[in-house]
Design an enzyme around this catalytic site. Structure first.
Site, PDB file in Angstrom:
ATOM      1  N   GLY A   1      -1.370  -6.463  -8.561  1.00  0.00           N
ATOM      2  CA  GLY A   1      -1.056  -5.649  -7.386  1.00  0.00           C
ATOM      3  C   GLY A   1      -1.997  -5.942  -6.234  1.00  0.00           C
ATOM      4  O   GLY A   1      -3.200  -6.158  -6.434  1.00  0.00           O
ATOM      5  N   SER A   2      -1.441  -5.934  -5.012  1.00  0.00           N
ATOM      6  CA  SER A   2      -2.269  -6.150  -3.816  1.00  0.00           C
ATOM      7  C   SER A   2      -2.204  -4.926  -2.901  1.00  0.00           C
ATOM      8  O   SER A   2      -2.347  -5.024  -1.701  1.00  0.00           O
ATOM      9  CB  SER A   2      -1.801  -7.399  -3.063  1.00  0.00           C
TER      10      SER A   2
ATOM     11  N   PHE B   1      -3.483  -0.672  -2.474  1.00  0.00           N
ATOM     12  CA  PHE B   1      -4.814  -0.100  -2.264  1.00  0.00           C
ATOM     13  C   PHE B   1      -5.732  -0.383  -3.448  1.00  0.00           C
ATOM     14  O   PHE B   1      -6.876  -0.788  -3.277  1.00  0.00           O
ATOM     15  CB  PHE B   1      -4.710   1.404  -2.005  1.00  0.00           C
ATOM     16  N   GLY B   2      -5.235  -0.159  -4.668  1.00  0.00           N
ATOM     17  CA  GLY B   2      -6.068  -0.395  -5.849  1.00  0.00           C
ATOM     18  C   GLY B   2      -6.408  -1.865  -5.980  1.00  0.00           C
ATOM     19  O   GLY B   2      -7.583  -2.246  -6.114  1.00  0.00           O
TER      20      GLY B   2
ATOM     21  N   VAL C   1       4.962  -9.455 -12.090  1.00  0.00           N
ATOM     22  CA  VAL C   1       4.453  -9.406 -13.467  1.00  0.00           C
ATOM     23  C   VAL C   1       5.527  -8.788 -14.360  1.00  0.00           C
ATOM     24  O   VAL C   1       6.001  -7.677 -14.115  1.00  0.00           O
ATOM     25  CB  VAL C   1       3.135  -8.610 -13.545  1.00  0.00           C
TER      26      VAL C   1
ATOM     27  N   GLU D   1       6.791  13.415   8.223  1.00  0.00           N
ATOM     28  CA  GLU D   1       6.498  12.426   9.270  1.00  0.00           C
ATOM     29  C   GLU D   1       7.775  11.740   9.747  1.00  0.00           C
ATOM     30  O   GLU D   1       7.992  11.547  10.946  1.00  0.00           O
ATOM     31  CB  GLU D   1       5.500  11.391   8.741  1.00  0.00           C
TER      32      GLU D   1
ATOM     33  N   ASP E   1      -1.668   4.930  -8.488  1.00  0.00           N
ATOM     34  CA  ASP E   1      -0.445   5.714  -8.708  1.00  0.00           C
ATOM     35  C   ASP E   1       0.106   5.613 -10.128  1.00  0.00           C
ATOM     36  O   ASP E   1       0.967   6.400 -10.517  1.00  0.00           O
ATOM     37  CB  ASP E   1       0.653   5.244  -7.741  1.00  0.00           C
TER      38      ASP E   1
ATOM     39  N   ALA F   1      -3.974   7.234  -1.565  1.00  0.00           N
ATOM     40  CA  ALA F   1      -4.681   5.959  -1.438  1.00  0.00           C
ATOM     41  C   ALA F   1      -6.115   6.037  -1.964  1.00  0.00           C
ATOM     42  O   ALA F   1      -6.591   5.122  -2.643  1.00  0.00           O
ATOM     43  CB  ALA F   1      -4.677   5.528   0.029  1.00  0.00           C
ATOM     44  N   GLN F   2      -6.810   7.131  -1.664  1.00  0.00           N
ATOM     45  CA  GLN F   2      -8.218   7.234  -2.062  1.00  0.00           C
ATOM     46  C   GLN F   2      -8.399   7.231  -3.583  1.00  0.00           C
ATOM     47  O   GLN F   2      -9.406   6.722  -4.087  1.00  0.00           O
ATOM     48  CB  GLN F   2      -8.844   8.496  -1.458  1.00  0.00           C
TER      49      GLN F   2
END
Ligand SMILES: Cc1cc2nc3c(=O)[nH]c(=O)nc-3n(C[C@H](O)[C@H](O)[C@H](O)COP(=O)(O)OP(=O)(O)OC[C@H]3O[C@@H](n4cnc5c(N)ncnc54)[C@H](O)[C@@H]3O)c2cc1C
Length: 479
Positions: free
Chosen positions: A16-17, A19-20, A84, A180, A318, A329-330
């Site tokens: 994965g590219s 946030f993590g 993957v 939003e 997630d 995200a954090q």
């Protein structure tokens, strides 16, 4: 494939590219390791600003820098494009695939950060007419659908036909993304586009925000939820709570209210912002370890984010079910940095860290220009101050990617000028997802012809037939 003995350094594979994946890789930049990032897109994606791509404020490149470019100076990192499809915990390898080309990458440590997709709560067929908002493709498709609906309405109004179904926009899910999105579509219809059309009055557009829950923004608490609801109504969003979507089709959707009443809303444009389902890679890991999956497909991990019986495998973001951590995200960033520290620490013979502890820096959601809500510790903020905070926080987190700085400068201009400069839409954006799905393996086989049992002529004939059906309006189109 090179064997371990040929490698002097510890091999870390990151899946994965997002946030993590990205922050975990960056945190390993000084470690004595070789990192291979395997991801199914060539970009990192700043998901919090996807709604701005969908509504024409930002271009896709501004929120999705190439992972390769972000990591270009990190000499111990290699980026590989690939979906993957398998993880072999026993043999410590990851199988990925790009257009039929399979690759097996071995690891000594693994960080799995494959995130989550949209959930339609068992009604995946809703997705045909109500796209989610998880990727650049999704955002561009929505942009095409939203601006396309105004265009079609202009044509039909000029022909004296009813356009109400084209000028009704429904956003399903009153979490931050839904709020939003609904707020932005309302601003678009009621302000930005108001002088651009001749036969329709865009200010008459209806924007409906639906949710089965009884309040808007549940994680922000009742007070901020009520404030947001009132603010949304003020800018022209109809908020319908306790309303569960039970059917979706090309021209509208059916809703069941809390009292059991069923009703129909005629709306060509629907946006699904109502639920998440963790990556199916969680199931692959669960099957090999016995770790439990929750209803959203998130996998249970040890307090140090490792898989039971596999201290060399970390799962972050997630995909993880641990201590009710939110899907933000954090959580992914801090989890991945924790995993990177642990991998580095082990190589330096340091004692293991205490279990992962998430430091909650607060949450925020924008409602309209200059208006947002935010929670920071016990502080509850709303209005302009919260919006300034939202801007500052986004500025702070995205300054690592130079094109996102440009995006913010650009943003400031669009905010002040109330102008949307990213309104380009193409038919491909609107119809490609369903067309590709229908083409199924055929299109992919066309480009990965080796070994294909069907002749090129057969595959081309199928592709042409699908294109004809889409063009003829048999599939995928609406008016
Ligand atoms: C529209 C939207 C708005 C949001 N707004 C906010 C916000 O304002 N604030 C906030 O804190 N959070 C927000 N979030 C949530 C936040 O983006 C996520 O919590 C965060 O991205 C999780 O990070 P992750 O690394 O777990 O997954 P992601 O960032 O989703 O990354 C997953 C990565 O894995 C890759 N991948 C997935 N499957 C595979 C596979 N099989 N093979 C290879 N690669 C794979 C993907 O391509 C991607 O690169 C928002 C999310 C969305 C969708």
């Amino acid at each position: 494939m090179a064997s371990k003995t040929e490698h002097e350094r510890h091999r870390v594979v990151v899946i994965g590219s997002g946030f993590g994946g990205l922050f975990g890789t960056k945190a390993l930049r000084h470690a004595d390791v070789d990192v291979t990032v395997v991801a199914r897109t060539t970009h990192h994606l700043f998901q919090p600003l996807l709604y701005q791509v969908a509504t024409g404020i930002l271009s896709e490149g501004e929120i999705a820098p190439p992972t390769r470019e972000v990591l270009s100076r990190q000499k111990n990192a290699t980026v590989l494009l690939g979906d993957v499809t398998g993880i072999d915990l026993e043999h410590r390898s990851v199988t990925s695939n790009v257009l039929g080309r399979e690759l097996i990458t071995e690891y000594d440590s693994l960080i799995v950060a494959a995130g989550a997709g949209q959930s339609y709560f068992g009604n995946d067929h809703f997705s045909e007419f109500a796209p989610g908002m998880k990727s650049i493709d999704d955002a561009l498709e929505l942009r095409g659908r939203i601006f396309g609906a105004f265009e079609l309405a202009e044509v039909m109004a000029a022909r004296g036909q009813d356009v109400d179904h084209l000028l009704t926009f429904v956003v399903v899910g009153a979490g931050p993304t839904g709020v939003e999105m609904a707020g932005q579509i309302a601003e678009l219809a009621h302000k930005t586009l108001k002088s651009d059309f001749r036969s329709i009055n865009t200010r008459q557009a209806r924007v409906i925000l639906l949710d089965a829950a009884p309040q808007v923004l549940p994680p922000f608490g009742a007070k901020l939820g009520a404030w947001t609801e009132a603010k949304l109504e003020k800018i022209g969003v109809e908020v319908q709570l306790g309303a569960m979507v039970i059917a979706v089709d090309e021209r509208g959707l059916e809703v069941q209210d809390r009292d059991g009443t069923r009703r129909r809303i005629e709306a060509v444009t629907k946006v699904w912002a109502a639920g998440v389902q963790a990556s199916p890679l969680g199931r692959i890991l669960a099957d090999q370890t016995g770790a439990a999956l929750d209803r959203a497909g998130r996998i249970s991990v040890n307090p140090d984010l490792t898989l039971p019986g596999h201290p060399e495998v970390f799962v972050v973001g997630d995909m993880v079910a641990l201590d009710n951590l939110p899907g933000v995200a954090q959580v992914a960033i801090q989890g991945a940095q924790y995993a990177a520290r642990e991998i580095d620490g082990r190589l330096r013979n340091k004692a293991p860290q205490a279990g992962f502890h998430y430091f909650d820096k607060g949450s925020m959601a924008t409602i309209s220009r200059f208006s947002a809500v935010a929670t920071v510790g016990k502080l509850r903020l709303s209005g302009f101050v919260a919006w300034l905070m939202w801007l500052a926080v986004h500025l702070f987190y995205i300054t690592g990617f130079k094109n996102l700085v440009t995006a913010l400068l650009h943003r400031t201009v669009t905010i002040i000028g109330n102008d949307l400069s990213e309104r380009t839409v193409t038919e491909q954006q609107i119809f490609a997802r369903e067309a590709l799905k229908r083409l199924d393996g055929a299109a992919r086989e066309l480009v990965s012809a080796p070994g294909s049992e069907r002749s090129r002529e057969e595959l081309e004939a199928q592709a042409l037939e699908e294109a004809r059906l889409t063009d003829a309006g048999v599939r995928g189109r609406h008016d």
